[in-house]
Write a protein that holds these residues in place. Structure first.
Motif, PDB file in Angstrom:
ATOM      1  N   ASN A 167       0.845  -1.190   0.000  1.00 54.16           N
ATOM      2  CA  ASN A 167       0.000   0.000   0.000  1.00 54.16           C
ATOM      3  C   ASN A 167       0.881   1.240   0.000  1.00 54.16           C
ATOM      4  O   ASN A 167       1.931   1.273   0.641  1.00 54.16           O
ATOM      5  CB  ASN A 167      -0.910   0.024   1.230  1.00 54.16           C
ATOM      6  CG  ASN A 167      -2.022   1.041   1.104  1.00 54.16           C
ATOM      7  OD1 ASN A 167      -3.011   0.812   0.415  1.00 54.16           O
ATOM      8  ND2 ASN A 167      -1.854   2.193   1.749  1.00 54.16           N
ATOM      9  N   SER A 203       0.754   5.315   0.751  1.00 55.52           N
ATOM     10  CA  SER A 203      -0.038   6.352   1.412  1.00 55.52           C
ATOM     11  C   SER A 203       0.726   7.669   1.424  1.00 55.52           C
ATOM     12  O   SER A 203       1.955   7.686   1.344  1.00 55.52           O
ATOM     13  CB  SER A 203      -0.369   5.952   2.859  1.00 55.52           C
ATOM     14  OG  SER A 203      -1.023   4.699   2.916  1.00 55.52           O
ATOM     15  N   GLU A 252      -3.755  11.649   6.817  1.00 60.13           N
ATOM     16  CA  GLU A 252      -3.744  10.907   5.559  1.00 60.13           C
ATOM     17  C   GLU A 252      -4.626  11.592   4.517  1.00 60.13           C
ATOM     18  O   GLU A 252      -5.787  11.884   4.784  1.00 60.13           O
ATOM     19  CB  GLU A 252      -4.216   9.474   5.777  1.00 60.13           C
ATOM     20  CG  GLU A 252      -4.094   8.604   4.527  1.00 60.13           C
ATOM     21  CD  GLU A 252      -4.504   7.166   4.763  1.00 60.13           C
ATOM     22  OE1 GLU A 252      -5.649   6.824   4.414  1.00 60.13           O
ATOM     23  OE2 GLU A 252      -3.685   6.390   5.307  1.00 60.13           O
ATOM     24  N   SER A 303      -4.269   7.278  -0.413  1.00 62.53           N
ATOM     25  CA  SER A 303      -3.945   5.881  -0.169  1.00 62.53           C
ATOM     26  C   SER A 303      -4.320   5.073  -1.401  1.00 62.53           C
ATOM     27  O   SER A 303      -5.387   5.277  -1.994  1.00 62.53           O
ATOM     28  CB  SER A 303      -4.688   5.347   1.053  1.00 62.53           C
ATOM     29  OG  SER A 303      -4.343   3.989   1.289  1.00 62.53           O
TER      30      SER A 303
END
Length: 230
Positions: free
Chosen positions: A162, A164, A179, A182
């Motif tokens: 992943n 991000s 965040e 993502s």
């Protein structure tokens, strides 16, 4: 007078040529002819693709001169087999971002901080507090290998994880990471047939595959032309 008339005629000729060119491109494009695409590339170059990060956040890291911190992480099961993977990816991704005019913090400072913290970190807010970055990019690789299962003489790269990104903001006098992006990351190369170690050594193939991963991840964060190869 004759010189002015010559300039006027040249200007008129250039306008007509440009108009004819545009009309030709429109006609070819409307008919679905690939020749139109080829002619367009010849005169205007490959079109620029807006990266996924900018499409979602409306922030252009390069144009907006944002200071970026890149961090990579892998589970212990991968680090035991590939102890340098985190640092290799960190260097390669940083190199590509800088090549596309993104201001990235020095990899040596990041590596030193990681070494001082046992090579791992638990909270992205730690990074926000310890580095003067506007954005933090975290590349988390959950699975990685470049050897074909049950085939010691064949090579095929596979990775999953992943990616991000966090915006660093000040909250109640403290720097915090929020965040803002993502995306899941999946890679397999080559997709059709694996590579034999007789045609390419594992060391060379691993380096080539890491470069490919760095290119793919980098494209999340900088704009690129469609003709650019991995």
């Amino acid at each position: 007078m004759r010189y002015a008339l010559h300039i006027q005629n040249a200007h008129f000729f250039n306008q007509r040529c440009f108009s004819v060119l545009l009309l030709t491109l429109v006609c070819l494009s409307s008919s679905g002819c690939s020749l139109g695409v080829m002619v367009g590339k010849m005169f205007f170059g490959d079109p620029l693709v807006t990266c996924e990060f900018t499409s979602r956040t409306k922030v252009d890291l390069a144009e907006d001169k944002k200071q970026v911190l890149v961090i990579c992480s892998t589970p212990e099961s991968i680090r035991s087999d590939y102890p340098s993977l985190n640092y290799d990816l960190l260097e390669q991704i940083t190199y590509r971002l800088r090549r596309h005019d993104v201001e990235v913090m020095d990899t040596g400072d990041v590596a030193t901080w990681l070494d001082d913290n046992g090579g791992v970190w638990n909270d992205v807010d730690e990074l926000a507090e310890n580095f003067e970055a506007d954005y933090i990019i975290h590349v988390d690789i959950d699975d990685f290998d470049y050897r074909e299962p049950n085939s010691p003489n064949l090579l095929r790269g596979k990775a999953f994880g992943n990616v991000s990104a966090y915006e660093v903001v000040e909250v109640d006098g403290l720097r915090r990471a929020l965040e803002v992006f993502s995306s899941e990351y999946t890679s397999e190369y080559p997709t059709h047939l694996p590579v034999s170690i007789e045609s390419e050594s594992p060391k060379v193939f691993r380096k080539k595959y890491l470069d490919r991963i760095a290119d793919q991840i980098g494209r999340f964060f900088y704009n690129y032309h469609t003709g650019e190869d991995f």
